[in-house]
Write a protein that holds these residues in place. Structure first.
Motif, PDB file in Angstrom:
ATOM      1  N   UNK A  82       0.971  -1.446  -0.090  1.00 25.72           N
ATOM      2  CA  UNK A  82       0.240   0.281   0.062  1.00 25.72           C
ATOM      3  C   UNK A  82       0.675   1.278   0.103  1.00 25.72           C
ATOM      4  N   UNK A  83       1.726   0.887   0.334  1.00 25.50           N
ATOM      5  CA  UNK A  83       2.861   2.308   0.340  1.00 25.50           C
ATOM      6  C   UNK A  83       4.022   2.474  -0.337  1.00 25.50           C
ATOM      7  N   UNK A  84       4.306   1.604  -0.999  1.00 24.58           N
ATOM      8  CA  UNK A  84       6.147   1.205  -1.297  1.00 24.58           C
ATOM      9  C   UNK A  84       5.961   2.231  -2.966  1.00 24.58           C
ATOM     10  N   UNK A 120       6.156   7.859   6.832  1.00 24.21           N
ATOM     11  CA  UNK A 120       5.836   8.975   7.503  1.00 24.21           C
ATOM     12  C   UNK A 120       4.154   9.505   6.959  1.00 24.21           C
ATOM     13  N   UNK A 121       4.059   9.368   7.779  1.00 27.18           N
ATOM     14  CA  UNK A 121       2.202   9.492   7.445  1.00 27.18           C
ATOM     15  C   UNK A 121       1.888   8.906   6.114  1.00 27.18           C
ATOM     16  N   UNK A 122       1.777   7.081   5.840  1.00 30.01           N
ATOM     17  CA  UNK A 122       0.986   7.567   4.737  1.00 30.01           C
ATOM     18  C   UNK A 122      -0.324   7.211   5.358  1.00 30.01           C
ATOM     19  N   UNK A 123      -0.913   7.544   3.704  1.00 31.86           N
ATOM     20  CA  UNK A 123      -2.642   7.827   3.377  1.00 31.86           C
ATOM     21  C   UNK A 123      -3.038   6.163   3.931  1.00 31.86           C
ATOM     22  N   UNK A 124      -4.112   6.101   4.663  1.00 36.65           N
ATOM     23  CA  UNK A 124      -4.472   4.650   5.101  1.00 36.65           C
ATOM     24  C   UNK A 124      -5.359   4.135   4.172  1.00 36.65           C
ATOM     25  N   UNK A 125      -5.592   2.526   4.351  1.00 32.80           N
ATOM     26  CA  UNK A 125      -6.439   2.462   3.455  1.00 32.80           C
ATOM     27  C   UNK A 125      -8.026   2.947   3.288  1.00 32.80           C
ATOM     28  N   UNK A 126      -8.252   2.553   1.768  1.00 35.14           N
ATOM     29  CA  UNK A 126     -10.222   2.766   2.260  1.00 35.14           C
ATOM     30  C   UNK A 126     -10.991   2.509   2.193  1.00 35.14           C
ATOM     31  N   UNK A 127     -12.142   1.844   3.197  1.00 36.63           N
ATOM     32  CA  UNK A 127     -13.159   0.885   3.068  1.00 36.63           C
ATOM     33  C   UNK A 127     -14.619   1.633   3.045  1.00 36.63           C
ATOM     34  N   UNK A 128     -15.501   1.400   2.580  1.00 32.86           N
ATOM     35  CA  UNK A 128     -17.000   1.072   2.260  1.00 32.86           C
ATOM     36  C   UNK A 128     -17.944   0.530   3.842  1.00 32.86           C
ATOM     37  N   UNK A 129     -18.387   0.724   4.081  1.00 33.21           N
ATOM     38  CA  UNK A 129     -19.141  -0.390   5.584  1.00 33.21           C
ATOM     39  C   UNK A 129     -20.392  -0.333   4.722  1.00 33.21           C
ATOM     40  N   UNK A 130     -20.962  -1.529   4.790  1.00 29.73           N
ATOM     41  CA  UNK A 130     -21.804  -1.998   3.868  1.00 29.73           C
ATOM     42  C   UNK A 130     -22.703  -2.806   5.523  1.00 29.73           C
ATOM     43  N   UNK A 131     -24.112  -2.812   6.067  1.00 31.39           N
ATOM     44  CA  UNK A 131     -24.869  -3.347   6.449  1.00 31.39           C
ATOM     45  C   UNK A 131     -24.047  -3.564   8.380  1.00 31.39           C
ATOM     46  N   UNK A 132     -23.717  -2.658   8.529  1.00 34.88           N
ATOM     47  CA  UNK A 132     -23.122  -2.679   9.869  1.00 34.88           C
ATOM     48  C   UNK A 132     -22.071  -1.271  10.118  1.00 34.88           C
ATOM     49  N   UNK A 133     -21.994  -0.535  11.270  1.00 32.85           N
ATOM     50  CA  UNK A 133     -21.771   0.159  11.476  1.00 32.85           C
ATOM     51  C   UNK A 133     -21.279   0.172  12.986  1.00 32.85           C
ATOM     52  N   UNK A 134     -20.330  -0.654  13.425  1.00 30.42           N
ATOM     53  CA  UNK A 134     -20.125  -1.553  14.918  1.00 30.42           C
ATOM     54  C   UNK A 134     -18.329  -1.320  14.655  1.00 30.42           C
ATOM     55  N   UNK A 135     -17.203  -0.986  15.504  1.00 28.92           N
ATOM     56  CA  UNK A 135     -15.940  -1.473  15.236  1.00 28.92           C
ATOM     57  C   UNK A 135     -15.484  -2.970  15.461  1.00 28.92           C
ATOM     58  N   UNK A 136     -16.454  -3.680  16.742  1.00 30.01           N
ATOM     59  CA  UNK A 136     -16.831  -4.769  17.215  1.00 30.01           C
ATOM     60  C   UNK A 136     -17.095  -5.331  15.970  1.00 30.01           C
ATOM     61  N   UNK A 137     -17.534  -5.098  15.143  1.00 30.77           N
ATOM     62  CA  UNK A 137     -18.594  -5.619  13.625  1.00 30.77           C
ATOM     63  C   UNK A 137     -17.724  -5.485  12.475  1.00 30.77           C
ATOM     64  N   UNK A 138     -16.959  -4.955  12.873  1.00 25.53           N
ATOM     65  CA  UNK A 138     -16.277  -4.784  11.620  1.00 25.53           C
ATOM     66  C   UNK A 138     -14.700  -5.027  11.082  1.00 25.53           C
ATOM     67  N   UNK A 139     -14.062  -5.110   9.829  1.00 22.12           N
ATOM     68  CA  UNK A 139     -12.896  -5.612   9.784  1.00 22.12           C
ATOM     69  C   UNK A 139     -11.832  -4.890  10.808  1.00 22.12           C
ATOM     70  N   UNK A 163      -7.949   2.573  12.162  1.00 19.95           N
ATOM     71  CA  UNK A 163      -6.973   3.498  10.823  1.00 19.95           C
ATOM     72  C   UNK A 163      -7.665   3.581  10.091  1.00 19.95           C
ATOM     73  N   UNK A 164      -8.229   2.992   9.615  1.00 22.30           N
ATOM     74  CA  UNK A 164      -8.389   3.261   7.706  1.00 22.30           C
ATOM     75  C   UNK A 164      -9.480   4.384   7.908  1.00 22.30           C
ATOM     76  N   UNK A 165      -9.134   4.353   6.098  1.00 21.30           N
ATOM     77  CA  UNK A 165      -9.985   5.584   6.012  1.00 21.30           C
ATOM     78  C   UNK A 165     -11.438   5.000   6.170  1.00 21.30           C
TER      79      UNK A 165
END
Length: 540
Positions: free
Chosen positions: A72-74, A298-317, A322-324
């Protein structure tokens, strides 16, 4: 293209998988500047497996985490040099690319070393006093021609291991130090040129582009001296000849290597420790495919994710915090996902996330792929229990009717076949049953609980009550839950038998019922999202 993962929750059900596939397809149509890839966070259950096979849709790839990896950063457009390339070429490449290190490969393309600015600087310091010698690092005539962009007037390509001399002395004194096989750089001085050949020079390099006399050429031919014409002055010519040595002579061996799937957090310290502050990313054959430097970390751009069917940290990836997160599309309550900037977020009270996706296709005038349409139909029918769940809305019914017409099939028959086929869990272990659709919820005191659900035809599964309770207890212990519950929902009778272990007093309080033979009877309860989770969270 910029990459966005579209993913549902852990322990994916049919709505989660279908929504990831369907919304990725929709976003790729309306946002061509980004690439949306559906992903899953766990193994699909038997119902979803049936729906995927029936629809012909491809199962999303497993996403184990969303944390940054090396790839993702190389820098992927990696410049390379062969170990036998002249050092001059390496320096030019580094200057042109504005890089401070260059991976060196063997003839088979595998990594064999690295050249850094420090390697180049050390060579210049080492050669700054006395005559330059190629005794330990022979240089070929061909390499000299390449770096000088010169012309071979006499002789052929061969390796030379003598000393390098730039003639500024008198002809009479030339024989005092020179030896046969040395390299001699001289200007337009015929007498000196002949003297060098007489002394057995291995290579005579004539500078400034002035062609020697025919007599000198013939003499060189007779004595076996290679004669090279350089367009450059004597000083520059001599410096470039020093850079004709193969780069393996000065490279650092055993450079730091990483793999593209390594986590950035795991390699950062190693990269900072090596003096060139970089690592070469290699594939399984040790072929370089990228370079990751300190700057990349140094300050790399985080990976991006779109969440469907949930909005809980405990249920998510894993690593979602730390993602966007670029968007949320859900039909549950607002969860605890936090974002650093405003994003589109939909929490719409319909029976299925798949309903929201189909509505977006319709509103945009876009046509669904047939496989996606069939999978989304399975998702709506699954979450609404063939439109019989109390969570069912008129919008869900409209979407099912639309998909029936689009696919030319009977939704009730389709849904019935799906539930009948997937309701047989006799081949699953108790652990698989309680884990396959487990949802984790946080409490106001910071604790956690879990509620699993399995939909069956009939109540035969309760014959395995004791082993299911043991599996629930193991799930609770492993995760530190206050309690763990399992909803065994009979879609034919329209009710649920609830099993619970741990401190189940909140369950008793909400439903005003206690267990009979280890089971709480909840007639008419079919929806975890609407009939179980909200009242439980209210008291927790």
């Amino acid at each position: 293209m910029p990459h966005v993962y579209v993913t549902g929750h852990k322990n994916p059900d049919t709505d989660t998988i279908a929504s990831a596939i369907g919304y990725a397809e929709y976003k790729n149509l309306v946002d061509p500047e980004n690439f949306y890839a559906p992903a899953r966070l766990g193994e699909v259950n038997s119902q979803t497996e049936w729906a995927l096979k029936k629809s012909g849709a491809e199962e999303p790839k497993l996403l184990e985490h969303i944390m940054l990896r090396v790839k993702d950063v190389m820098a992927g457009d990696v410049a390379l040099a062969n170990k036998n390339d002249p050092l001059r070429n390496v320096g030019l490449t580094m200057a042109k690319r504005n890089i401070s290190q260059l991976p060196i490969v063997d003839d088979d393309g595998s990594l064999t070393g690295i050249i850094t600015e420090r390697n180049l600087a050390r060579m210049y310091v080492r050669e700054s006093r006395g005559a330059s010698s190629f005794a330990d690092s022979p240089v070929s005539v061909g390499a000299m021609l390449e770096v000088l962009e010169g012309e071979l007037l006499v002789g052929k390509d061969r390796e030379i291991s003598g000393q390098l001399w730039v003639i500024s002395m008198s002809v009479d004194s030339m024989g005092q130090s020179m030896k046969p096989g040395d390299i001699v750089v001289i200007g337009n001085r015929g007498q000196g040129q002949r003297r060098a050949i007489e002394l057995g020079a291995g290579v005579l390099v004539v500078s400034n582009g002035v062609r020697p006399e025919d007599e000198v050429l013939e003499m060189a031919r007779e004595r076996g001296t290679a004669l090279v014409l350089s367009p450059l002055d004597s000083y520059v010519t001599s410096r470039l000849i020093q850079l004709s040595v193969p780069c393996w002579e000065v490279m650092s061996e055993n450079p730091l290597t990483v793999h593209p799937d390594d986590l950035v957090t795991e390699i950062t310290e190693q990269v900072m420790e090596v003096h060139y502050r970089a690592a070469v990313a290699v594939d399984e054959n040790m072929v370089p495919i990228g370079v990751v430097t300190r700057t990349d970390l140094l300050n790399p751009k985080p990976r991006r994710v779109l969440l469907v069917d949930h909005a809980e940290v405990g249920q998510s990836v894993k690593g979602v915090e730390k993602a966007e997160v670029v968007e949320i599309l859900d039909h549950h309550h607002v969860g605890d996902i936090e974002t650093t900037s405003p994003i589109p977020a939909t929490f719409d009270p319909v029976g299925s996330t798949a309903t929201l996706i189909v509505e977006r296709f319709k509103a945009s005038g876009l046509r669904l792929e047939e496989s996606t349409a069939k999978l989304l139909l399975a998702a709506v029918l699954s979450d609404t229990v063939i439109l019989n769940s109390p969570t069912t809305t008129d919008r869900d019914r409209e979407v099912v009717e639309y998909l029936e017409d689009l696919l030319d099939l009977d939704a009730n028959e389709f849904g019935t076949e799906m539930f009948e086929t997937s309701s047989d869990v006799s081949g699953l272990s108790a652990e698989e049953i309680v884990n396959r659709d487990a949802k984790e919820y946080g409490t106001s005191s910071g604790g956690k609980v879990s509620v699993s659900q399995i939909e069956t035809v009939g109540t035969g599964l309760l014959e395995r009550k004791d082993e299911l309770l043991d599996a629930l207890e193991e799930l609770r212990d492993d995760n530190g839950y206050l309690f763990s519950a399992l909803m065994v929902t009979d879609i034919t009778e329209g009710g649920t038998q609830l099993l619970c272990v741990g401190d189940c007093s909140p369950v008793h309080q909400v439903f005003e019922a206690h267990a009979q033979n280890g089971v709480i009877d909840l007639p008419g309860v079919m929806s975890r999202k609407k009939q179980v989770a909200p009242p439980l969270l209210a008291v927790l």
